[in-house]
Design an enzyme around this catalytic site. Sequence first.
Site, PDB file in Angstrom:
ATOM      1  N   GLY A   1      43.202  45.605  33.816  1.00 55.10           N
ATOM      2  CA  GLY A   1      42.717  46.981  33.785  1.00 55.10           C
ATOM      3  C   GLY A   1      43.698  47.919  33.107  1.00 55.10           C
ATOM      4  O   GLY A   1      43.310  48.776  32.304  1.00 55.10           O
TER       5      GLY A   1
ATOM      6  N   GLU B   1      55.395  48.404  34.079  1.00 50.14           N
ATOM      7  CA  GLU B   1      55.004  47.150  34.719  1.00 50.14           C
ATOM      8  C   GLU B   1      56.169  46.623  35.547  1.00 50.14           C
ATOM      9  O   GLU B   1      57.295  46.532  35.056  1.00 50.14           O
ATOM     10  CB  GLU B   1      54.607  46.120  33.653  1.00 50.14           C
ATOM     11  CG  GLU B   1      54.456  44.688  34.120  1.00 50.14           C
ATOM     12  CD  GLU B   1      53.460  44.519  35.245  1.00 50.14           C
ATOM     13  OE1 GLU B   1      53.766  43.783  36.196  1.00 50.14           O
ATOM     14  OE2 GLU B   1      52.362  45.124  35.167  1.00 50.14           O
ATOM     15  N   GLN B   2      55.903  46.287  36.829  1.00 45.77           N
ATOM     16  CA  GLN B   2      56.990  45.862  37.701  1.00 45.77           C
ATOM     17  C   GLN B   2      57.492  44.450  37.408  1.00 45.77           C
ATOM     18  O   GLN B   2      58.634  44.122  37.728  1.00 45.77           O
ATOM     19  CB  GLN B   2      56.561  45.965  39.156  1.00 45.77           C
ATOM     20  CG  GLN B   2      55.478  44.998  39.583  1.00 45.77           C
ATOM     21  CD  GLN B   2      55.154  45.129  41.073  1.00 45.77           C
ATOM     22  OE1 GLN B   2      55.690  45.989  41.773  1.00 45.77           O
ATOM     23  NE2 GLN B   2      54.276  44.266  41.557  1.00 45.77           N
TER      24      GLN B   2
ATOM     25  N   HIS C   1      36.227  34.795  34.496  1.00 49.93           N
ATOM     26  CA  HIS C   1      34.954  34.969  33.801  1.00 49.93           C
ATOM     27  C   HIS C   1      34.936  36.360  33.173  1.00 49.93           C
ATOM     28  O   HIS C   1      35.371  37.336  33.796  1.00 49.93           O
ATOM     29  CB  HIS C   1      33.775  34.920  34.785  1.00 49.93           C
ATOM     30  CG  HIS C   1      33.569  33.612  35.461  1.00 49.93           C
ATOM     31  ND1 HIS C   1      32.344  32.966  35.452  1.00 49.93           N
ATOM     32  CD2 HIS C   1      34.393  32.821  36.194  1.00 49.93           C
ATOM     33  CE1 HIS C   1      32.426  31.846  36.156  1.00 49.93           C
ATOM     34  NE2 HIS C   1      33.674  31.739  36.613  1.00 49.93           N
TER      35      HIS C   1
ATOM     36  N   ARG D   1      43.271  33.344  32.283  1.00 45.60           N
ATOM     37  CA  ARG D   1      43.661  34.747  32.445  1.00 45.60           C
ATOM     38  C   ARG D   1      44.883  35.105  31.598  1.00 45.60           C
ATOM     39  O   ARG D   1      44.943  36.186  30.998  1.00 45.60           O
ATOM     40  CB  ARG D   1      43.954  35.036  33.923  1.00 45.60           C
ATOM     41  CG  ARG D   1      44.360  36.473  34.206  1.00 45.60           C
ATOM     42  CD  ARG D   1      44.697  36.650  35.673  1.00 45.60           C
ATOM     43  NE  ARG D   1      43.504  36.604  36.509  1.00 45.60           N
ATOM     44  CZ  ARG D   1      42.844  37.689  36.897  1.00 45.60           C
ATOM     45  NH1 ARG D   1      43.239  38.890  36.513  1.00 45.60           N
ATOM     46  NH2 ARG D   1      41.784  37.582  37.671  1.00 45.60           N
TER      47      ARG D   1
ATOM     48  N   TYR E   1      35.154  25.715  36.255  1.00 48.94           N
ATOM     49  CA  TYR E   1      34.797  25.995  34.866  1.00 48.94           C
ATOM     50  C   TYR E   1      35.959  25.691  33.930  1.00 48.94           C
ATOM     51  O   TYR E   1      37.118  25.604  34.344  1.00 48.94           O
ATOM     52  CB  TYR E   1      34.362  27.452  34.697  1.00 48.94           C
ATOM     53  CG  TYR E   1      35.336  28.484  35.266  1.00 48.94           C
ATOM     54  CD1 TYR E   1      36.328  29.061  34.481  1.00 48.94           C
ATOM     55  CD2 TYR E   1      35.239  28.888  36.597  1.00 48.94           C
ATOM     56  CE1 TYR E   1      37.192  30.006  34.989  1.00 48.94           C
ATOM     57  CE2 TYR E   1      36.103  29.837  37.121  1.00 48.94           C
ATOM     58  CZ  TYR E   1      37.084  30.389  36.317  1.00 48.94           C
ATOM     59  OH  TYR E   1      37.946  31.316  36.848  1.00 48.94           O
TER      60      TYR E   1
ATOM     61  N   CYS F   1      36.363  42.403  35.533  1.00 53.60           N
ATOM     62  CA  CYS F   1      35.397  43.101  34.679  1.00 53.60           C
ATOM     63  C   CYS F   1      35.211  44.546  35.131  1.00 53.60           C
ATOM     64  O   CYS F   1      35.089  45.461  34.305  1.00 53.60           O
ATOM     65  CB  CYS F   1      34.056  42.369  34.674  1.00 53.60           C
ATOM     66  SG  CYS F   1      34.083  40.789  33.806  1.00 53.60           S
TER      67      CYS F   1
END
Length: 387
Positions: free
Chosen positions: A15, A34-35, A47, A108, A215, A308
């Site tokens: 996000g 960012e940590q 997905h 990911r 998947y 998403c």
Amino acid sequence: MQSKPTIAIIGAGLGGAAVAVLLQQAGFKIKVFEQAPEFSRLGAGIHIGPNVMKIFRRMGIEEKVSAMSSHPDFWFSRDGFTGDYLSRIPLGDYALKEYGAAYITVHRGDLHDVMLSPLSSGTVQFNKQLETIEDTGSEVVMTFTDGTTDTADIVIGADGINSRVREELLGVEAPTYSGWVAHRALITGAQLARFNHNFEDCIKWWTEDRHMMVYFTTGRRDEYYYVTGVPEPEWNSSASWVDSSREEMRAAFDGYHPTVQALIDATESVTKWPLKNRNPLPLWSRNRLVLLGDACHPMKPHMAQGACMAIEDAAMLVRCIEEVGLSEYQTAFDLYAANRVERASKVQRISNANTWLRTDEDPSWCFGYDLYGTPLVDISSKVEGAA
């Protein structure tokens, strides 16, 4: 507000990456904190529905994401014991035609790397764990655990379920344990080849109180990923995850179909994660602070739409800022909530219930959604309680 205001983004996950890229492409000055010390290719799959691939189109990364991903023709649901098909949800070419973009499954870490690629070098600052945040009325002052401070005109909290920005808005409150855990494992294509089974591209094995979603995470089909949902009354560890084992998996899925047993046999390393949650928040923003993704609507992963929704949040937030101008940030945040709370809450509710696509149903309301083609809700009809 200065002529060139600065927007700070706390958290550079999916996000945070999406909102950073879209803001930068729209010409805004941004800082991303960012940590983590760095990003690595963590062993997890994800997905991405057509609803988000259309956002990737706007970001300029749709083709690259599509090329590296698996493109299942169906989402299959099968009875965990008998193997009988419970649903066959068409994806593949059907998704391209009916929803306007592909449905993909991907690693990911690979996706995250592509999502960050449009950002200017140095945009993301690592090892920046937010300690305190103060909205002074004219700016936001951020202090980090490394002793440094920084300021911004607007702060976006994309810092997950344990969001420090959320705590500033609503106080300290730990997320609640759902009573479920998720086992996660990544199996190589070479390991799969040892077993004479039809390992389908995208399949969820169900029984009454547990499931296993499986998947491929690459277009090469050389990685096969599973994530489970299994009841476990208590989680007594302070860790975000613990090691599991084939033996624990066999016990959890005793009696399941031989294909599931083959997956467990092929598993070399498996971890176990507590599934945590929050009740819907009474507000998503206050003054110069605004939330997105798991910071404001964490959910169980059972609908495969959590990331998403964070990316949709990011795109809608930027759309609303562009619509009214950053100088009217309060109006932009109200417009954002009015256009996101209902949809995100619906997905959160269905995901937590774990009913999505178990039987044949029409998913077009989710997959066919076009964030940029949908007219904005009038600000007067915003959801009650959204600031």
